[in-house]
Design an enzyme around this catalytic site. Structure first.
Site: not given
Ligand code: DX5
Ligand code: ZN
Length: 216
Positions: A174, A67, A34, A32, A7, A136, A36, A65
């Site tokens: 994840d 979110m 993320d 990956h 990630s 998740m 948000m 991903h």
């Molecule tokens: C959390 C994200 C993950 C995050 C995982 O909201 O969707 O992808 O980056 O990070 P670690 O491996 O540090 O939990």
């Molecule tokens: Zn993620």
């Protein structure tokens, strides 16, 4: 051997090119990414310009991903920013089947993510239409959180459902993945492991990625 998707959320954003090049030279399979929005999750990460910038250097598929609420508004933009896999949250989509169709029309692999409280059994009717489920194993919003132990059971249940409904389904886990839980997750039926903090805070990220990749 699982697919490994480090990630980028845990990368050094002031040295993003350097960290993406490190991932290029690693045994990682996907990057990956993320996204948000501060509404679906209580945090902001980064958006389209940063995705475009990562894409300029990335030599591996980008696993995006989302979110965010109403992700259907941004699917095409993230495809254009380099997404190979586009994952939306079950909890954020009123018309999930339509949204999945839109992702496929854009030429991306389609993923559905579920939060820790969402039962895998809600996915039965969409499972034949998707390429990936992102389970998740933390509440989304932040890297570096503690792995939720109930996730093993969810992986097992989902793999059973996939055997009947969609044998090629990728099951991605994840959140809080590390060298302790990763072999158990693979044994339970996961085949894509996301890891942020565990990779980027390790003294030797290349070796850490290789160790995850070598899980039987
Ligand atoms: C959390 C994200 C993950 C995050 C995982 O909201 O969707 O992808 O980056 O990070 P670690 O491996 O540090 O939990
Ligand atoms: Zn993620």
């Amino acid at each position: 051997m699982p697919l490994i998707a480090p990630s980028v959320l845990s990368a050094d954003f002031a040295n993003l090119q350097r960290d993406v090049e490190m991932l290029n030279s690693s045994r990682a399979d996907w990057l990956h990414i993320d996204i948000m929005d501060g509404v679906f999750v209580p945090n902001l990460s980064f958006g389209l310009p940063v995705c475009h910038a990562i894409k300029r250097h990335a030599e591996k598929p980008m696993d995006v991903h989302l979110m965010i609420v109403q992700p259907e508004r941004y699917l095409e933009a993230f495809r254009d920013a380099g997404a190979a896999v586009l994952t939306v949250h079950y909890e954020a989509c009123t018309h999930l089947h339509r949204t999945i169709g839109q992702i496929k029309e854009l030429g991306c692999k389609a993923g559905v993510a579920i939060n820790p409280h969402t039962s895998v059994h809600l996915l039965g009717d969409i499972l034949p239409d998707i390429d990936l489920v992102c389970l998740m194993s933390v509440n989304p919003g932040f890297g570096g959180q503690k792995f939720i132990e109930n996730s093993y059971r969810k992986v097992q249940q989902l793999r059973q459902m996939a055997d009947a409904l969609n044998p090629k389904l990728h099951i991605e886990v994840d959140g809080g993945v590390n060298s302790q839980n990763a072999p158990l997750l693979v044994a339970a039926g996961a085949d894509v492991l996301v890891a942020g903090n565990f990779v980027f805070s390790s003294p030797d990220p290349l070796q850490t990625i290789a160790d995850l990749k070598n899980i039987e």
